[in-house]
Design a protein around this motif. Structure first.
Motif, short mmCIF file in Angstrom:
data_model
loop_
_atom_site.label_atom_id
_atom_site.label_comp_id
_atom_site.label_asym_id
_atom_site.label_seq_id
_atom_site.Cartn_x
_atom_site.Cartn_y
_atom_site.Cartn_z
N ALA B 79 -1.97 0.55 -21.70
CA ALA B 79 -3.36 0.15 -21.63
C ALA B 79 -3.71 -0.35 -20.24
CB ALA B 79 -3.63 -0.94 -22.67
N VAL B 80 -2.85 -1.21 -19.72
CA VAL B 80 -3.13 -1.77 -18.40
C VAL B 80 -3.14 -0.68 -17.34
CG1 VAL B 80 -2.24 -3.26 -16.59
CG2 VAL B 80 -2.24 -4.03 -18.95
N ARG B 81 -2.11 0.13 -17.39
CA ARG B 81 -2.00 1.13 -16.34
C ARG B 81 -3.09 2.19 -16.45
NH1 ARG B 81 4.11 2.99 -16.12
NH2 ARG B 81 3.21 4.45 -14.67
N ALA B 82 -3.38 2.57 -17.68
CA ALA B 82 -4.40 3.58 -17.85
C ALA B 82 -5.75 3.06 -17.36
CB ALA B 82 -4.50 3.99 -19.31
N ALA B 83 -6.01 1.82 -17.68
CA ALA B 83 -7.29 1.26 -17.27
C ALA B 83 -7.37 1.18 -15.74
CB ALA B 83 -7.45 -0.13 -17.86
N ASP B 84 -6.26 0.86 -15.17
CA ASP B 84 -6.24 0.77 -13.72
C ASP B 84 -6.51 2.13 -13.08
OD1 ASP B 84 -5.63 -0.84 -11.33
OD2 ASP B 84 -4.06 0.67 -11.10
N LEU B 139 0.84 -4.94 -10.09
CA LEU B 139 0.30 -6.24 -9.74
C LEU B 139 -0.59 -6.74 -10.86
CD1 LEU B 139 -0.25 -8.51 -7.68
CD2 LEU B 139 -2.15 -7.16 -6.84
N LEU B 140 -1.37 -5.85 -11.38
CA LEU B 140 -2.30 -6.21 -12.44
C LEU B 140 -1.55 -6.70 -13.67
CD1 LEU B 140 -5.21 -5.90 -11.74
CD2 LEU B 140 -5.32 -3.85 -13.12
N PRO B 193 -7.70 -5.38 -17.98
CA PRO B 193 -7.57 -4.98 -16.58
C PRO B 193 -8.81 -5.32 -15.79
CG PRO B 193 -6.81 -3.25 -18.03
CD PRO B 193 -7.40 -4.28 -18.91
N ALA B 194 -9.96 -5.18 -16.42
CA ALA B 194 -11.19 -5.46 -15.69
C ALA B 194 -11.24 -6.94 -15.30
CB ALA B 194 -12.38 -5.09 -16.56
N GLU B 195 -10.88 -7.79 -16.23
CA GLU B 195 -10.85 -9.22 -15.93
C GLU B 195 -9.90 -9.51 -14.79
OE1 GLU B 195 -11.01 -12.09 -19.61
OE2 GLU B 195 -10.19 -10.18 -20.27
N ARG B 196 -8.79 -8.84 -14.84
CA ARG B 196 -7.78 -9.09 -13.81
C ARG B 196 -8.24 -8.61 -12.46
NH1 ARG B 196 -2.05 -8.41 -17.04
NH2 ARG B 196 -2.65 -9.90 -18.64
N GLN B 197 -8.84 -7.45 -12.51
CA GLN B 197 -9.37 -6.90 -11.26
C GLN B 197 -10.38 -7.87 -10.68
OE1 GLN B 197 -8.01 -3.78 -10.57
NE2 GLN B 197 -8.68 -4.28 -8.50
N ALA B 198 -11.26 -8.35 -11.56
CA ALA B 198 -12.30 -9.27 -11.10
C ALA B 198 -11.67 -10.55 -10.56
CB ALA B 198 -13.24 -9.58 -12.26
N TRP B 199 -10.65 -10.98 -11.23
CA TRP B 199 -9.97 -12.20 -10.80
C TRP B 199 -9.42 -12.03 -9.39
CZ3 TRP B 199 -5.04 -13.84 -9.41
CH2 TRP B 199 -4.79 -15.22 -9.50
N ILE B 200 -8.78 -10.92 -9.17
CA ILE B 200 -8.21 -10.67 -7.83
C ILE B 200 -9.33 -10.60 -6.80
CG2 ILE B 200 -7.01 -8.99 -6.39
CD1 ILE B 200 -5.26 -8.33 -8.69
N GLU B 201 -10.38 -9.92 -7.19
CA GLU B 201 -11.46 -9.77 -6.21
C GLU B 201 -12.10 -11.11 -5.87
OE1 GLU B 201 -13.80 -6.75 -8.09
OE2 GLU B 201 -12.31 -5.21 -7.59
#
Lengths: 215, 600
Positions: B79-84, B139-140, B193-201
Motif C-alpha cells: 500500500a505504501v509503496r504503491a501509493a508512493d 523513507l516513507l 502515504p499522503a499524510e507522510r508525504q505532507a509531513w515531510i514537506e
C-alpha cells in the motif's frame, strides 16, 4: 475491463484466483489480502529456493505483490492466475539478479557455501565416485544435500524445477512463465533432472554419505 | 500394443521422454511406448526409477512458511509503496487521467490500511537491502520509526510501554512548566502515504537534514538492532492505544534523559517488571520536584530582573571584562550579548557581592522581592544581608527547577531564538546557568570517555567502586584528561582560541581562585569534600572553579559555570572548557544524585 466479460467469467469458473484478481482490479481490498494470503507462502518458497536467501525472497515477494497491485487495472484474465503471478516473480527475480550482479553483491545463482562446506559439489562428486567412506544419513542431512543439489542447478533449470515440483505446473505453464516453448521446457527440465539424478543417486542407492562430509 | 516407431536411442531424447512421462506430459501414444519399453528394458526401467526417486527426494526441500504477520506487512508495504509510486506517476500523467485513478486507488489503499491497521511495520521489510525498492518509498515507510528513533532506543518492548501506560506514571509530563508547558508531544505520523508525504514537506530544511541523519543512523545499525526497532515500531503502530503509547514513550524517554547515565544503564539492565518498579520509585522521588507554577513565575521574575540590572550597568560590566572577552562581547549577536551580560553580571555579584559597582541597591532588591511570591519573600526575609537573601532565593528556585529540566527541552528553547521571545527564553537559559547539574549532553561525553578512552584496567578499577565514588572518580579522571588536552592545545597554539565555544563567559574571569578550589562547584556535597585532594589537578591553566550560586553561601572565587549556557552546546561539546580551564566546572555529567536538584 477491455476484455470481454464472458472470457473473464470462463476463467472465473476455472480459477478462483482469477476471480479474486478481478475483484482486486475493482479495488476490492479484501480480495487483495486474500490473494496475498493464498500466495505468499508459495511465492516465498519458490523465491527463496531461487535466490537462496529468505530476506531477499521476502523483499522479492513484496515486490511481486506490488506489481500485481500496480498492474491490476490492466489485468486481463488470459491464463491461470498463478501463471501470471509467477511470470511477474520471474521478472522481478531476474531484475534483482541483474542489479545485484551489477552491484557485485550476492550471487543469486547459488549459495557460495552450503551446509556441506565450501565445495559441496566437489564433495558430492566424490561421493558419487564411491571413493569415500560412508555413513548413514539422517533426514536433515538429506535435506541439505537436496538443497545443495538444487541450488547447483542453473537459474533457469532451478526455476523450471521449482515450478514443476512446488507449483505442479505443466510444461505449457512453465513455458509461459519463462517465455519458452513447451518443447524447450521439456528439454530444460530433462537436463535439470538429469543433473539432480546424477548428484542424488549415490545417496539414494546407499542411503549413506561420505563420513568426511560432516558439516 | 506394439509400436510402429523404432525405439528412441539418443540418450538425451530418452531422458526427455522419461522425464516427460513422469511429469505426465506425454501424449497417450508416447506414454504407451514408454510403458512398453519399461516392461522390456531393465536399463530403461532402472533409469526411470532413478529419475523418479531423485525427484521424490526434492520433497525434502523446505517450504517457506511466512510468519503470521508477514501478510499483513506485505499488504501494508504494498500500500505504501504503491501509493508512493502513484504519487510520482500522477505528476507525469495528463490531468484528466489522474482523478479517477487516484480516487479509486486511494480508497483501496485506505481500505487496506484500515484493514490491517498498520503500516509502519512495512519498514521492517522495506529497509532490508534487497531489491532496491526506491528510496523514497522506503523513507516513507520508515518515517514513524525515524521520527522516533531516539525514543525507541530507550525501550526494549512495546509490552513495557504498555505497562508504563497502565501505571499512569507518564500520563503527564513531569516538567510541565507553567506558561512554558510541556514540549509538544509530536503526534505519531499518520499511516497514509499522503499524510507522510505532507509531513515531510512540512519540515524545515534543518529538520529534513536531521531526518536524513537519523536515516543514516538507522541504516548503520546492526541488522538485528534495526530489525528490533522496526519491529517495535510495527507493534506500536498496531496497538489500539498507539497514540497514548506514543505519548508515554516520549515522556518516558525524555524523563530518562534527565537521569544520570549510570541510572539509565541500571534501568536498561533490569527485567521489565523490576524496571517498572524502579521507574515507579524514581518517579515518586522526583514527583515532589514538580515545578509549581508559582516557582516558575518567580524564576521568570528573577531572570527579568537580573537582566534589567545587567542592562542598566552594561557599560561597567563590559568595561570590567578582559579584553578578549570584551571583543567577543562586541561581536556577539543581541541574544548572545544579553546572555553574556547577564552572566557577567551574575558573576560579578557572585565575586564581589552586591556592594561593589555595578552595585545592587537595596531598593532594587526590594523591588525584586515585591514581585516575588510571598513564600519566597518570607524565606528571603529570614536573613538580613542582601547577598544571603539572594542566596536563599537561588537555592530555593534551583531546588525546584533543577531536577526537572531535561536536555531536549533546553535545546528546543535554544533553537527557537526568536528575538520577541527573548525574555521567556532567557529564563530557562538562566535556569540552565544556575543549574547545579549538567545533564545528558555531558553524561554522554562522560560515558563516551569511560568507554572509549579509558583502558580496560582503568574501567575495571573504577567499576569496583561504590556508585557514588565511581561517578566522582570518573568525573575527576575525565576532567583531568580534558585538562591535559586543553593544556596541550594551549601550548601548541597559544593564540588560537577561536574554536573554543565558550569564550563568552570563562573569559570574564581568568584569575586563579583565592582558594585554589577546582572544578564543579555544583557538585554534590560529598564531591565537594573530596575536591581539595584533586584541586591541583583541576586548577589548570585558567583557574578557578566558578559556580553560581553556592548553596552554602556565596563565596569568592566561585562564580558562574564557565559556559554561557546552553548556547555552548550548539558549538561544541560542553566539556570543551575553554580558557577558564578545568576550573570551570566539568560540565558535571549527570551530576549524580547529589547534584540533582541543586540543593536540599
Amino acid at each position: 475491463m477491455a476484455l470481454g466479460e464472458s472470457s473473464a467469467q470462463a476463467y472465473d469458473l476455472r480459477d478462483p484466483d482469477v476471480r479474486l484478481m478481478l475483484q482486486v482490479r475493482d479495488d476490492d481490498a479484501a480480495a487483495f489480502e486474500e490473494l496475498v494470503l493464498r500466495y505468499q507462502a508459495r511465492l516465498l518458497t519458490v523465491l527463496e529456493h531461487l535466490c537462496g536467501r529468505r530476506d531477499l525472497a521476502e523483499d522479492l515477494a513484496q515486490d511481486v505483490f506490488l506489481r500485481v497491485y500496480r498492474s491490476r487495472k490492466r489485468y486481463q484474465p488470459g491464463a491461470k492466475f498463478s501463471t501470471w503471478l509467477f511470470t511477474i516473480a520471474n521478472n522481478v527475480a531476474s531484475n534483482a539478479r541483474r542489479s545485484m550482479s551489477r552491484r557485485r553483491e550476492v550471487n543469486v545463482e547459488g549459495r557460495e557455501s552450503g551446509p556441506m562446506g565450501a565445495n559441496p559439489l566437489d564433495q558430492m562428486a566424490l561421493a558419487a565416485s564411491g571413493l569415500m567412506p560412508t555413513r548413514q544419513l539422517d533426514k536433515s542431512e538429506m535435506r541439505d544435500i537436496v538443497n545443495v543439489a538444487v541450488s547447483a542447478l542453473s537459474e533457469r533449470q532451478r526455476l523450471a524445477v521449482l515450478l514443476s515440483k512446488f507449483e505442479d505446473m505443466s510444461y505449457a505453464d512453465i513455458g509461459e512463465v519463462m517465455e519458452l516453448s513447451p518443447q524447450a521446457v521439456k528439454s530444460l527440465l530433462s537436463r535439470a533432472r538429469a543433473a539432480l539424478r546424477e548428484v542424488l543417486t549415490p545417496y539414494l542407492e546407499t542411503g549413506e554419505r561420505p563420513a568426511s562430509n560432516t558439516p | 500394443m506394439t509400436s510402429t516407431r523404432p525405439p528412441i536411442t539418443d540418450p538425451e531424447k530418452v531422458r526427455e521422454e522419461i522425464v516427460a512421462y513422469l511429469d505426465g506430459e506425454l501424449s497417450a501414444e508416447d506414454s504407451r511406448e514408454v510403458e512398453e519399453r519399461l516392461a522390456t528394458d531393465p536399463q530403461f526401467r532402472s533409469q526411470l526409477q532413478q529419475f523418479e526417486r531423485a525427484w521424490r527426494l526434492l520433497d525434502e526441500l523446505p517450504r517457506t512458511e511466512p510468519d503470521a504477520k508477514l501478510s499483513a506487512t506485505t499488504v501494508s508495504i504494498v500500500a505504501v509503496r504503491a501509493a508512493d509510486e502513484m504519487q510520482r506517476e500522477r505528476q507525469q500523467w495528463p490531468r484528466q487521467y489522474v482523478r479517477g485513478w487516484v480516487l479509486s486507488a486511494g480508497s483501496m489503499l485506505l481500505a487496506l490500511l484500515l484493514g490491517f491497521g498498520m503500516v509502519a511495520g512495512a519498514a521492517a521489510l522495506l529497509s532490508r537491502a534487497g531489491v532496491a525498492p526506491d528510496a523514497d518509498a522506503r523513507l516513507l515507510a520508515d518515517l514513524p520509526l525515524l521520527d522516533n528513533l531516539d525514543y525507541y532506543q530507550q525501550i526494549d518492548s512495546v509490552d513495557f510501554l504498555r505497562q508504563l501506560d497502565k501505571s499512569g506514571l507518564f500520563v503527564t509530563a513531569q516538567w510541565e512548566l507553567a506558561g512554558a508547558d510541556e514540549l509538544p508531544l509530536t503526534p505519531r505520523i499518520g499511516p497514509t502515504p499522503a499524510e507522510r508525504q505532507a509531513w515531510i514537506e512540512g519540515l524545515s530544511p534543518l529538520q529534513k537534514k536531521q531526518l536524513a541523519e537519523k536515516r543514516e543512523r538507522l541504516e548503520s545499525l546492526a541488522p538485528e538492532n534495526r530489525k528490533r526497532l522496526q519491529e517495535l515500531d510495527r507493534q506500536l503502530a498496531a496497538d489500539p492505544r498507539a497514540e497514548q503509547l506514543h505519548e508515554v514513550l516520549i515522556r518516558y524517554a525524555r524523563w530518562l534523559m534527565t537521569l544520570p547515565p549510570d541510572r539509565r544503564s541500571e534501568l536498561r539492565g533490569l527485567k521489565p517488571d523490576e524496571r517498572l518498579a524502579r521507574v515507579t520509585a524514581l518517579r515518586q522521588q522526583t514527583a515532589k520536584k514538580l515545578v509549581r507554577p508559582q516557582v516558575m513565575a518567580d524564576f521568570r521574575t528573577v531572570a527579568e530582573w537580573t537582566l534589567a540590572q545587567a542592562e542598566r550597568s552594561e557599560a561597567q560590566v563590559v568595561a570590567s571584562l578582559p579584553e578578549r572577552a570584551r571583543a567577543e562581547y562586541k561581536k556577539a549577536t543581541a541574544p548572545a550579548r544579553r546572555r553574556l551580560l547577564m552572566l557577567a553580571t551574575l558573576q560579578h555579584w557572585q565575586r564581589n557581592g552586591f556592594g561593589h559597582d555595578p552595585a545592587v541597591s537595596p531598593e532594587a532588591l526590594a523591588e525584586l522581592k515585591q514581585r516575588l511570591s510571598p513564600p519566597l519573600r518570607e524565606q528571603m526575609d529570614k536573613t538580613g544581608k542582601p547577598e544571603e537573601q539572594w542566596n536563599v532565593l537561588a537555592k530555593s528556585l534551583l531546588s525546584e527547577i533543577g531536577p526537572v529540566l531535561p536536555q531536549d527541552i533546553r535545546r528546543k528553547i535554544e533553537a527557537g531564538g526568536d528575538a520577541t521571545k527573548q525574555s521567556p527564553q532567557l529564563f530557562p537559559l538562566l535556569a540552565e546557568t544556575m543549574l547545579t547539574r549538567r545533564t545528558s549532553a555531558t553524561d554522554d561525553e562522560l560515558w563516551r570517555y569511560f568507554h572509549e578512552r579509558m583502558s580496560k584496567d582503568e574501567r575495571d578499577n573504577l567499576q569496583h567502586l561504590p556508585r557514588e565514588e565511581f561517578l566522582q572518580e570518573l568525573r575527576v579522571r575525565y576532567q583531568r584528561a580534558k585538562t591535559r588536552e586543553r593544556a596541550a592545545a594551549l601550548r601548541g597554539a597559544p593564540d588560537d582560541l577561536s574554536d573554543r565555544p565558550d569564550l563568552e563567559s570563562p573569559g570574564f574571569d581568568r584569575g586563579p581562585p583565592p582558594d585554589g578550589r577546582g572544578p564543579d562547584p555544583h557538585g554534590p556535597p560529598d564531591f565537594d569534600r573530596r575536591r581539595p585532594e584533586h584541586g591541583p589537578e583541576h586548577g589548570g591553566p585558567g583557574g578557578p572553579g566558578r559556580g553560581f550560586p553556592r548553596h552554602d553561601g556565596m563565596r569568592r572565587g566561585e562564580g558562574l559555570p564557565e559556559h554561557g549556557g546552553p548556547d555552548d552546546d550548539d558549538d561544541g561539546p560542553p566539556e570543551r572548557g575553554g580558557p577558564g580551564g578545568p576550573g570551570g566546572g566539568p560540565r558535571k555529567p549527570g551530576g549524580g544524585p547529589g547534584g540533582r536538584g541543586g540543593g536540599p
